[in-house]
Design an enzyme around this catalytic site. Structure first.
Site, PDB file in Angstrom:
ATOM      1  N   LYS A   1      -6.714 -21.272 -24.548  1.00 50.82           N
ATOM      2  CA  LYS A   1      -6.222 -20.098 -23.629  1.00 50.82           C
ATOM      3  C   LYS A   1      -6.769 -18.762 -24.176  1.00 50.82           C
ATOM      4  CE  LYS A   1      -2.053 -21.893 -22.405  1.00 50.82           C
ATOM      5  NZ  LYS A   1      -0.871 -21.645 -22.699  1.00 50.82           N
TER       6      LYS A   1
ATOM      7  N   ASP B   1      -5.657 -26.101 -28.634  1.00 47.32           N
ATOM      8  CA  ASP B   1      -5.881 -24.877 -28.239  1.00 47.32           C
ATOM      9  C   ASP B   1      -6.921 -24.023 -29.259  1.00 47.32           C
ATOM     10  OD1 ASP B   1      -2.578 -23.507 -28.367  1.00 47.32           O
ATOM     11  OD2 ASP B   1      -3.931 -23.797 -29.910  1.00 47.32           O
TER      12      ASP B   1
ATOM     13  N   MET C   1       0.970 -10.895 -30.667  1.00 49.59           N
ATOM     14  CA  MET C   1       0.144 -10.482 -29.322  1.00 49.59           C
ATOM     15  C   MET C   1       0.226  -9.088 -29.234  1.00 49.59           C
ATOM     16  SD  MET C   1       1.044 -13.827 -26.849  1.00 49.59           S
ATOM     17  CE  MET C   1       2.652 -14.016 -27.800  1.00 49.59           C
TER      18      MET C   1
HETATM   19  N1  SAH Z   1       2.651 -20.181 -32.380  1.00 51.22           N
HETATM   20  C1  SAH Z   1       1.808 -19.292 -33.074  1.00 51.22           C
HETATM   21  C2  SAH Z   1       1.975 -17.958 -32.414  1.00 51.22           C
HETATM   22  C3  SAH Z   1       0.997 -18.036 -31.004  1.00 51.22           C
HETATM   23  S1  SAH Z   1       0.821 -16.633 -30.222  1.00 51.22           S
HETATM   24  C4  SAH Z   1       2.529 -19.059 -34.557  1.00 51.22           C
HETATM   25  O1  SAH Z   1       3.671 -19.483 -34.543  1.00 51.22           O
HETATM   26  O2  SAH Z   1       1.912 -18.473 -35.380  1.00 51.22           O
HETATM   27  C5  SAH Z   1      -0.620 -15.885 -30.552  1.00 51.22           C
HETATM   28  C6  SAH Z   1      -0.337 -14.608 -31.430  1.00 51.22           C
HETATM   29  O3  SAH Z   1       0.116 -15.026 -32.581  1.00 51.22           O
HETATM   30  C7  SAH Z   1      -1.639 -14.015 -31.524  1.00 51.22           C
HETATM   31  O4  SAH Z   1      -1.954 -13.061 -30.753  1.00 51.22           O
HETATM   32  C8  SAH Z   1      -1.332 -13.026 -33.145  1.00 51.22           C
HETATM   33  O5  SAH Z   1      -0.484 -12.240 -32.641  1.00 51.22           O
HETATM   34  C9  SAH Z   1      -0.526 -14.317 -33.747  1.00 51.22           C
HETATM   35  N2  SAH Z   1      -1.359 -15.092 -34.698  1.00 51.22           N
HETATM   36  C10 SAH Z   1      -1.621 -16.192 -34.645  1.00 51.22           C
HETATM   37  N3  SAH Z   1      -2.407 -16.616 -35.807  1.00 51.22           N
HETATM   38  C11 SAH Z   1      -2.470 -15.451 -36.338  1.00 51.22           C
HETATM   39  C12 SAH Z   1      -3.190 -15.115 -37.628  1.00 51.22           C
HETATM   40  N4  SAH Z   1      -3.692 -16.345 -38.161  1.00 51.22           N
HETATM   41  N5  SAH Z   1      -2.991 -14.179 -38.050  1.00 51.22           N
HETATM   42  C13 SAH Z   1      -2.521 -12.999 -37.473  1.00 51.22           C
HETATM   43  N6  SAH Z   1      -1.853 -13.122 -36.418  1.00 51.22           N
HETATM   44  C14 SAH Z   1      -1.902 -14.432 -35.764  1.00 51.22           C
END
Ligand code: SAH
Length: 447
Positions: free
Chosen positions: A248, A226, A361
């Site tokens: 997405k 993704d 998010m």
């Molecule tokens: N599975 C992922 C989260 C997916 S939901 C995990 O474990 O990190 C997507 C959200 O994760 C984004 O909207 C943001 O809030 C957060 N996110 C993912 N990668 C990020 C990053 N590198 N820096 C800050 N927030 C991040």
């Protein structure tokens, strides 16, 4: 070839180790592990060599080591004197131990550092459980021979077992399931061979992925990924692997979840080794749970490989201790996703925990988050922070309180993935600026 490599059977055989220090002890350890009857001596007496098949010297005066070397070579006993190549008749390799598999690397004594570097690469590439695969094959040895008398056919079946899902199951600690695949291969009722790995890619930096994730990426036939997956990570994939983007974007779902589930199932049914690559950890707000359920219902074998989730990556790079004995004793991951414009968060217990809160998010619903937390008793002065592109070299931070963040976020954001963090521990984050300024203070002023 500088030296001829062999593997010696030392079980019960006498080996002399001369020397009293740490190096001598370190040399004796693998000899003992190989079952040798090690004789450790502080000095050297030629009678000590009687009956020995090997001799090693370290941590002893030079004249002692020279005497040992000369006496051993006179008797035709291979001898190694640590760091004295001119006194050696054999050298020892760098070893990767995957018992019963052993991998030995040598630079012919020219550049031992290079040997160690190669060993480190092999350590990373060969899963620690590799030896268990050999042990499993050993268990089926006689069955394999009688079921597959033809050598070429036997080799083909073993190769597919050693490179396919059976091997992956062993590496993931599921030996019983792997044994079932061994059995079905022998009876000719081989399943399709397809398998899906739900793999956490971490926050984006390739070296924040687990070794298991890196290996699977290099082996996958198909990678389904993704939006959060960057090129640095995808570069680790096999060159000829197929890549399918199912990203997405918020409020604009390119591929709906049911279609992704269906895609994973049909690829596996075709017999493909599928890596479903997800940002961070697959089971933290990644809908990995839904994919796992769909695969389970469809009877597709699957494994889950954890990844560094955004909260951990952001906190580490922003130097925020998620828990701190003096400040916070819990950390909670919540989603700022809204349902019909409302946050789906139970604020009262969240505030009562008084710990660190990481909101995924959460940037869009920041005002609702602030209002919910404050109306349930959180102090308005509680430190808060926005972290964008955490865990990468593009990480940006905005520090303040929730009031400050709500006011400044719209102008501040670059629209990258952003995490909201709230809690006393956030105020303990040690910013780079503070570190460089404290270094200029006189020593007594530093904490
Ligand atoms: N599975 C992922 C989260 C997916 S939901 C995990 O474990 O990190 C997507 C959200 O994760 C984004 O909207 C943001 O809030 C957060 N996110 C993912 N990668 C990020 C990053 N590198 N820096 C800050 N927030 C991040």
């Amino acid at each position: 070839m500088q030296h001829f490599p062999i593997f010696l059977d030392l079980t019960g055989r006498a080996v002399l180790v001369v020397g009293e220090g740490e190096v001598a002890a370190r040399k004796a350890a693998p000899l003992l592990a190989a079952g040798a009857a090690v004789r450790m001596r502080g000095g050297f007496d030629s009678a000590d060599l009687d009956g020995c098949v090997l001799a090693v010297g370290a941590d002893a005066p030079l004249d002692v080591l020279m005497a040992l070397s000369a006496a051993a070579q006179l008797r035709g006993i291979p001898v190694n004197i640590v760091d004295k190549p001119e006194l050696c008749s054999f050298i020892t390799p760098a070893i990767v131990d995957r018992a019963p598999m052993t991998i030995a690397v040598s630079s012919g004594g020219v550049a031992p550092v290079l040997s160690r570097l190669i060993r480190a690469r092999i350590e990373a590439a060969v899963p620690p459980a590799f030896g268990r695969l050999a042990a499993l094959a050993e268990r089926f040895k006689s069955q394999i021979r009688s079921a597959l008398p033809d050598l070429a056919q036997r080799r083909r079946v073993l190769e597919s077992l050693f490179t396919g899902p059976a091997a992956d199951l062993v590496f993931a600690g599921h030996e019983a399931d792997a044994a079932i695949l061994f059995e079905s291969a022998l009876t000719g009722h081989s399943p399709s061979g397809g398998i899906v790995f739900l793999v956490g890619a971490g926050p984006g930096a390739a070296d924040l992925m687990t070794l298991r994730a890196q290996r699977l990426l290099g082996e996958a036939d198909v990678i389904v990924h993704d939006r959060l997956i960057g090129d640095a990570v995808l570069d680790l994939a096999r060159r000829d692997a197929r890549r399918i983007y199912v990203g997405k974007v918020r409020a604009h779902h390119c591929v709906v979840q049911e279609d992704i589930n269906g895609l994973l199932i049909s690829l596996a049914k075709e017999g493909q080794k599928v890596v479903r690559l997800k940002g961070g950890d697959p089971f933290v707000f990644g809908r990995g749970g839904e994919e796992a359920e769909a695969l389970h219902e469809a009877g597709i074998p699957f494994e889950v490989v954890p990844g560094v989730t955004a909260a951990l990556a952001c906190a580490a790079q922003a130097r925020i201790p998620l828990t701190h004995r003096a400040a916070t004793r819990s950390v909670t991951f919540v989603t700022g996703h809204t349902k019909e414009g409302r946050l789906d968060i139970d604020f009262a217990p969240l505030v009562a925990l008084n710990g660190t809160i990481a909101v995924y998010m959460g940037i869009v619903s920041l005002p609702q988050l602030r209002d919910g937390l404050f109306s349930h008793g959180m102090a308005r002065s509680t430190p808060a922070m926005l972290i964008e592109n955490g865990g990468s070299n593009k990480q940006r931070e905005l520090r303040g309180t929730l009031d400050v963040l709500v006011a400044e976020a719209p102008n501040w954001t670059n629209k990258g993935p952003t995490l909201v963090m709230v809690g006393a521990a956030v105020g303990r984050g040690i910013a780079w600026a503070e570190i460089s300024s404290s270094a200029t203070l006189p020593p007594q002023a530093q904490v």
